[in-house]
Design an enzyme around this catalytic site. Structure first.
Site, PDB file in Angstrom:
ATOM      1  N   PRO A  65      -2.138 -15.752  -2.204  1.00 45.80           N
ATOM      2  CA  PRO A  65      -0.842 -15.859  -2.964  1.00 45.80           C
ATOM      3  C   PRO A  65      -0.950 -16.678  -4.264  1.00 45.80           C
ATOM      4  CG  PRO A  65      -1.178 -17.466  -1.277  1.00 45.80           C
ATOM      5  CD  PRO A  65      -2.248 -16.563  -1.155  1.00 45.80           C
ATOM      6  N   GLU A  66       0.059 -16.347  -5.295  1.00 44.11           N
ATOM      7  CA  GLU A  66      -0.035 -16.822  -6.689  1.00 44.11           C
ATOM      8  C   GLU A  66       1.212 -17.548  -6.833  1.00 44.11           C
ATOM      9  OE1 GLU A  66      -1.417 -14.070  -9.684  1.00 44.11           O
ATOM     10  OE2 GLU A  66      -2.678 -12.944  -8.042  1.00 44.11           O
TER      11      GLU A  66
END
Length: 305
Positions: free
Chosen positions: A2-3
């Site tokens: 996840p960013e």
């Protein structure tokens, strides 16, 4: 992984459903989920009991919940598959439930940490002294992210020119700019018409300003639709997926036509990842940064004689 947009979506959910609630019980159901808490699961549960969560915070890809008047914060590592879910108390347990947190109110919900691959986890850390956000000391070295109002554009641009590296490596350097990962780096570089191996030292200031603007634009666009979810692992606290994968211009589009010029998109192995780019719009640089591999040159196919 996840960013920033995916983590921010989770943070907003925690702010709505968890902030201000006091913990009455913690169950640690898998030891790996607290492996970053050296004292172990029993200590983690005991220290968290009776504590009140303040508003969830984020820096880049890192998420934490400050504990009121304790000088500590719960740091959440989502890893590759970690999920922080707010579920009804009587809901069936998820197959990969690792930690359960119950509260002392009548809201009827509990906080669950679910992690299929057990690369993530929760841990307690002291806060950085005099930090209003309760920043855990173990991530004090992480730079601010481009959506942070305190992010210094000029300092970032100056640092780019001083580093002997390439632009995508710089975007993924969390000590320089946090929150940008492989997906959004490729998207911002495509929008900027920059090749991922472009040396940072030769990047003019107007071009670096343009790139930074595209980084912000692509992240805000992803936030508006809940982030990017390629599978069921990336969800918000209610278990809902994001939809930005439907709007990606570069990442995952190998052999599909570039949305600008129609040239088939390419994928290249890069630092144990993949880089997606248009070989015509994002031409590789002629110069090579010392110590780094030479870029792959694009040569248009010749028509048969």
């Amino acid at each position: 992984m996840p960013e920033l947009p995916e983590v921010e979506v989770v943070r907003r959910g925690l702010e709505r459903w968890v902030a201000g609630r006091t913990v009455t019980e913690v169950e640690v159901l898998h030891p790996r989920a607290v492996r970053r808490h050296p004292a172990g699961g029993e200590d983690f549960a005991a220290r968290l009991k009776g504590q009140r969560f303040e508003v969830a915070r984020r820096r880049g890809k890192y998420l934490w919940l400050p504990l009121a008047e304790s000088g500590t914060s719960v740091l959440g590592h989502l890893g590759m598959s970690g999920q922080l879910l707010v579920q009804p108390e009587g809901a069936p347990d998820e197959k990969h439930l690792r930690i359960r947190v119950r509260f002392d109110d009548s809201a009827g919900t509990e906080l669950r940490f679910v992690d299929q691959r057990t690369f993530g986890g929760l841990s307690l850390h002291d806060q950085v002294a005099d930090d209003a956000d309760g920043l855990p000391d173990v991530i004090a070295h992480i730079a601010r992210d481009p959506l942070d109002p305190a992010f210094d554009d000029a300092a970032f641009q100056s640092a780019l020119r001083l580093r002997r590296t390439t632009i995508k490596r710089a975007l993924l350097d969390q000590s320089l700019i946090s929150g940008v990962g492989n997906i959004y780096a490729d998207e911002a570089l495509w929008r900027s018409k920059l090749h991922y191996d472009r040396p940072t030292a030769a990047l003019p200031r107007p071009r670096s300003a343009e790139l930074l603007a595209h980084v912000r634009d692509v992240m805000n666009a992803a936030l508006a639709v809940g982030g990017t979810s390629f599978d069921s692992l990336y969800v918000n606290v209610n278990g809902e997926s994001g939809y930005f994968d439907r709007s990606l211009d570069a990442y995952g589009r190998e052999d599909e036509p570039c949305r600008r010029c129609g040239t088939p998109m390419r994928r290249r192995a890069w630092m144990n990842r993949s880089s997606y780019f248009c070989p015509r719009c994002q031409r590789p640089p002629r110069t090579v940064v010392s110590g780094l591999p030479a870029p792959t040159l694009y040569r248009p196919a010749r028509s048969p004689a």
